[in-house]
Write an enzyme that holds these catalytic residues in place. Structure first.
Site, mmCIF file in Angstrom:
data_model
loop_
_atom_site.group_PDB
_atom_site.id
_atom_site.type_symbol
_atom_site.label_atom_id
_atom_site.label_comp_id
_atom_site.label_asym_id
_atom_site.label_seq_id
_atom_site.Cartn_x
_atom_site.Cartn_y
_atom_site.Cartn_z
ATOM 1 C CE LYS A 97 -22.757 6.507 11.380
ATOM 2 N NZ LYS A 97 -23.279 5.499 12.319
ATOM 3 C CB SER A 123 -15.210 3.537 -7.453
ATOM 4 O OG SER A 123 -15.944 4.018 -8.552
ATOM 5 C CE1 TYR A 169 -11.775 4.214 -7.343
ATOM 6 C CE2 TYR A 169 -11.734 1.851 -6.968
ATOM 7 C CZ TYR A 169 -11.771 2.924 -7.828
ATOM 8 O OH TYR A 169 -11.824 2.715 -9.182
#
Length: 117
Positions: free
Chosen positions: A9, A25, A58
């Site tokens: 994270k 992305s 992503y």
């Protein structure tokens, strides 16, 4: 039994760019990726603290040391430059392994997205 748990994270980073004219992305400073144990192409879940948006995309490597957090393509419509976001990735693991697994949580400076030493 396999379960999905938080792996990494980046907590409270600031969006530096939003590029609608890109295929998709999120571009992340490579220093931040390394610190959070994230890699290019990895699926991430993004939460925008300013507007409540939650979405997946992503990772693309950004310039090392730049502090870059750039949402690309359709995701650019879900944020504003300056928003604070949380970027999370998950991993599948055995239930017993998950009990002792510790995720990599990184708290960069939210003004600059630089690592706090």
């Amino acid at each position: 039994m396999m379960i999905e748990v938080l792996k990494s994270k980046l907590h409270c980073v600031r969006v530096t760019e939003a590029n609608l004219n890109y295929m998709g992305s999120i571009t992340i400073d490579e220093d931040l990726m390394d610190a959070a144990n994230m890699i290019a192409g990895e699926k991430v879940h993004i939460v925008d603290n300013n507007n409540g948006e939650r979405f997946e995309t992503y990772i693309i490597k950004g310039e090392r040391g730049s502090g870059c957090i750039c949402l690309n393509g359709a995701a650019a419509r879900k944020v504003q430059v300056g928003d604070i976001v949380i970027i999370m990735s998950y991993a599948m693991m055995d239930f017993e392994e998950a009990k002792s697994f510790k995720p990599m949580v990184v708290f960069p400076d939210s003004a600059t997205n630089k690592l706090v030493l």
